[in-house]
Design a protein around this motif. Structure first.
Motif, short mmCIF file in Angstrom:
data_model
loop_
_atom_site.label_atom_id
_atom_site.label_comp_id
_atom_site.label_asym_id
_atom_site.label_seq_id
_atom_site.Cartn_x
_atom_site.Cartn_y
_atom_site.Cartn_z
N TYR A 258 0.82 -1.22 0.00
CA TYR A 258 0.00 0.00 0.00
C TYR A 258 0.85 1.27 0.00
O TYR A 258 0.59 2.20 -0.77
CB TYR A 258 -0.92 -0.03 1.22
N ALA A 259 1.87 1.32 0.86
CA ALA A 259 2.72 2.51 0.93
C ALA A 259 3.48 2.72 -0.38
O ALA A 259 3.67 3.86 -0.82
CB ALA A 259 3.71 2.39 2.10
N GLN A 260 3.90 1.63 -1.00
CA GLN A 260 4.61 1.73 -2.28
C GLN A 260 3.66 2.16 -3.40
O GLN A 260 4.05 2.87 -4.32
CB GLN A 260 5.27 0.39 -2.64
N GLN A 261 2.41 1.73 -3.32
CA GLN A 261 1.41 2.13 -4.32
C GLN A 261 1.20 3.64 -4.29
O GLN A 261 1.07 4.29 -5.35
CB GLN A 261 0.09 1.40 -4.06
N LYS A 262 1.18 4.21 -3.10
CA LYS A 262 1.02 5.67 -2.98
C LYS A 262 2.23 6.38 -3.60
O LYS A 262 2.08 7.36 -4.34
CB LYS A 262 0.89 6.07 -1.51
N HIS A 315 -8.92 9.33 4.33
CA HIS A 315 -9.56 8.06 3.95
C HIS A 315 -9.01 6.91 4.79
O HIS A 315 -9.76 6.07 5.29
CB HIS A 315 -9.31 7.81 2.46
N ASP A 316 -7.69 6.88 4.96
CA ASP A 316 -7.07 5.81 5.75
C ASP A 316 -7.48 5.87 7.21
O ASP A 316 -7.73 4.85 7.85
CB ASP A 316 -5.55 5.90 5.63
N ASP A 317 -7.56 7.09 7.75
CA ASP A 317 -7.97 7.25 9.15
C ASP A 317 -9.43 6.83 9.34
O ASP A 317 -9.78 6.18 10.32
CB ASP A 317 -7.79 8.71 9.60
N ARG A 318 -10.27 7.23 8.39
CA ARG A 318 -11.70 6.94 8.49
C ARG A 318 -11.97 5.44 8.43
O ARG A 318 -12.84 4.92 9.13
CB ARG A 318 -12.45 7.67 7.37
N HIS A 319 -11.22 4.74 7.60
CA HIS A 319 -11.43 3.29 7.43
C HIS A 319 -10.42 2.45 8.23
O HIS A 319 -10.34 1.24 8.02
CB HIS A 319 -11.36 2.92 5.95
N GLU A 329 -6.11 -2.72 3.25
CA GLU A 329 -7.27 -3.40 3.83
C GLU A 329 -7.89 -2.56 4.93
O GLU A 329 -7.18 -2.06 5.82
CB GLU A 329 -6.85 -4.77 4.41
N LYS A 330 -9.22 -2.44 4.89
CA LYS A 330 -9.93 -1.68 5.92
C LYS A 330 -9.83 -2.41 7.26
O LYS A 330 -9.94 -3.63 7.33
CB LYS A 330 -11.40 -1.50 5.54
N GLY A 331 -9.60 -1.63 8.32
CA GLY A 331 -9.48 -2.20 9.66
C GLY A 331 -8.10 -2.72 9.99
O GLY A 331 -7.86 -3.24 11.08
N SER A 332 -7.15 -2.60 9.06
CA SER A 332 -5.81 -3.13 9.29
C SER A 332 -5.08 -2.39 10.40
O SER A 332 -4.23 -2.97 11.09
CB SER A 332 -4.98 -3.10 8.00
N ALA A 333 -5.41 -1.11 10.62
CA ALA A 333 -4.77 -0.36 11.71
C ALA A 333 -5.20 -0.92 13.06
O ALA A 333 -4.40 -1.07 13.98
CB ALA A 333 -5.14 1.13 11.61
N LYS A 334 -6.49 -1.26 13.17
CA LYS A 334 -7.01 -1.84 14.41
C LYS A 334 -6.35 -3.20 14.68
O LYS A 334 -5.95 -3.50 15.81
CB LYS A 334 -8.52 -2.02 14.30
N ASN A 335 -6.21 -3.99 13.61
CA ASN A 335 -5.58 -5.29 13.76
C ASN A 335 -4.11 -5.16 14.13
O ASN A 335 -3.58 -5.94 14.93
CB ASN A 335 -5.69 -6.09 12.45
N ALA A 336 -3.44 -4.15 13.55
CA ALA A 336 -2.03 -3.93 13.86
C ALA A 336 -1.86 -3.53 15.32
O ALA A 336 -0.94 -3.98 16.00
CB ALA A 336 -1.45 -2.85 12.94
N ASP A 337 -2.77 -2.65 15.81
CA ASP A 337 -2.72 -2.24 17.21
C ASP A 337 -2.95 -3.43 18.13
O ASP A 337 -2.29 -3.58 19.16
CB ASP A 337 -3.76 -1.15 17.49
N ALA A 338 -3.90 -4.28 17.76
CA ALA A 338 -4.21 -5.46 18.57
C ALA A 338 -3.01 -6.41 18.60
O ALA A 338 -2.67 -6.97 19.64
CB ALA A 338 -5.43 -6.17 18.00
N SER A 339 -2.35 -6.56 17.45
CA SER A 339 -1.18 -7.43 17.37
C SER A 339 -0.04 -6.90 18.22
O SER A 339 0.65 -7.65 18.92
CB SER A 339 -0.71 -7.56 15.91
N SER A 340 0.13 -5.56 18.19
CA SER A 340 1.19 -4.94 18.98
C SER A 340 0.92 -5.12 20.46
O SER A 340 1.82 -5.41 21.25
CB SER A 340 1.29 -3.44 18.65
N GLU A 341 -0.36 -4.94 20.84
CA GLU A 341 -0.73 -5.09 22.24
C GLU A 341 -0.54 -6.54 22.69
O GLU A 341 -0.04 -6.80 23.79
CB GLU A 341 -2.20 -4.67 22.43
N HIS A 342 -0.90 -7.49 21.81
CA HIS A 342 -0.73 -8.91 22.13
C HIS A 342 0.76 -9.24 22.29
O HIS A 342 1.15 -9.97 23.21
CB HIS A 342 -1.34 -9.76 21.01
#
Length: 355
Positions: A258-262, A315-319, A329-342
């Protein structure tokens, strides 16, 4: 130095508006900048010398460490933008020097503004910089080659002049800047704070020269036709650059995330329009109107790039899309935070068990 940095940040923030005001001023008072027509090559040389001062051997090594993405991004830039330019000239029935100007800006390397836009959108800035360096180094060879192939139907293309002028205003200043950085090392850092100011002032002077030189011709019907062409050229560059990087993700998902696509989106869609204007004024001196599309592009791509980078971030913040997600992928930030916390909890438990 702190005041210099603050002024540089202020100038960068309001640069697009300043360009518009400066262009209007030179339209009504052309004497302000017309004197600089003979010096546009030197002005751009100053910009690229500044670019060279900021480069280190690590920047060139990075091109070698991720050659596939850098080379593919550079090839995409030199294929997509010139061909879009030719297609738009055909659709809008552009002819003569104006068509040459549109194709010329399409054949230029990516602009340094793309680095800023990539950063603001949370793209891969390192990749952006690497593609920008490689496309700029290729410019003296690619521009004459592409212009001879794509623009010779409109006017006689001075291939030798394009090549020599491009070498003079691109390769020599960058090489000199890199050598100075190697010799003086960290002492250069004291100077680099002021480089954005010097570069932007030089670009403003080039824009002023183009507007002053074309004055009465700038807002006639034939010249105004370049405005929608330039807008479409830039927007199609973004769209095709993003679409191409999405396609490459399917081929090589590990590299074109995603970052490379931008980064590739901005690298394809944004041009070094100051180089286009300078080459138009030097190699097509008898037809200064060839520099008009580059001037319009200078204004427009800063506006569109700012809008796109801001929209992308929101857009990225909203999704809740993580900046380093695989494919946005939508929600990937939430999943990343959860993984970091785990991972953090697991680490704490491991340390507790060790005690």
């Amino acid at each position: 130095m702190e005041n210099v940095k603050k002024f540089a940040d202020w100038l960068t923030k309001w640069f697009t508006l300043i360009v518009i005001v400066w262009a209007i001023f030179n339209y009504f008072v052309p004497q302000t900048s017309i004197w600089g027509k003979a010096y546009t090559g030197y002005l751009l040389g100053i910009v690229l010398f500044g670019m060279g001062l900021t480069l280190t051997l690590d920047d060139f090594k990075r091109i070698l460490t991720q050659p596939l993405m850098v080379v593919v991004g550079t090839v995409a830039h030199f294929v997509i933008m010139p061909l879009i330019a030719v297609l738009l000239c055909w659709i809008f029935h552009l002819d003569g020097p104006l068509a040459v100007g549109v194709i010329l800006v399409g054949c230029c390397p990516s602009g340094t503004s793309s680095n800023v836009m990539s950063y603001l959108s949370r793209g891969d800035v390192a990749l952006d910089v690497s593609i920008g360096i490689l496309s700029t180094l290729c410019a003296p060879f690619m521009i004459p080659l592409l212009m001879q192939w794509l623009a010779s139907q409109y006017v006689a293309v001075p291939v030798a002049s394009l090549f020599l002028n491009a070498v003079k205003v691109v390769l020599f200043p960058i090489a000199l800047g890199v050598i100075c950085h190697m010799i003086f090392g960290k002492k250069i850092e004291k100077v680099t704070v002021a480089l954005p100011i010097v570069s932007q002032v030089a670009i403003l002077l080039i824009i002023g020269v183009v507007v002053a030189a074309n004055g009465p011709k700038l807002f006639v019907a034939s010249s105004l036709m370049a405005i929608p062409v330039v807008i479409l050229h830039n927007l199609c560059g973004y769209a095709l650059g993003f679409g191409f990087s999405k396609l490459m993700y399917k081929v090589y998902p590990k590299g074109f995330r995603y970052a490379q696509q931008k980064a590739i989106t901005f690298e394809v869609g944004m041009q070094d329009s100051a180089l286009g204007a300078t080459l138009a004024l030097t190699s097509f001196a008898s037809n200064p109107i060839a520099a008009v599309p580059s001037t319009f592009f200078s204004v427009w791509h800063n506006i569109s790039g700012s809008i796109l980078s801001s929209w992308w971030r929101n857009h990225d913040d909203r999704h809740e899309i993580h900046w380093d997600s695989d494919n946005g992928e939508k929600g990937s930030a939430k999943n990343a935070d959860a993984s970091s916390e785990h991972a953090f909890d697991a680490d704490k438990k491991a340390k507790a068990a060790a005690k």
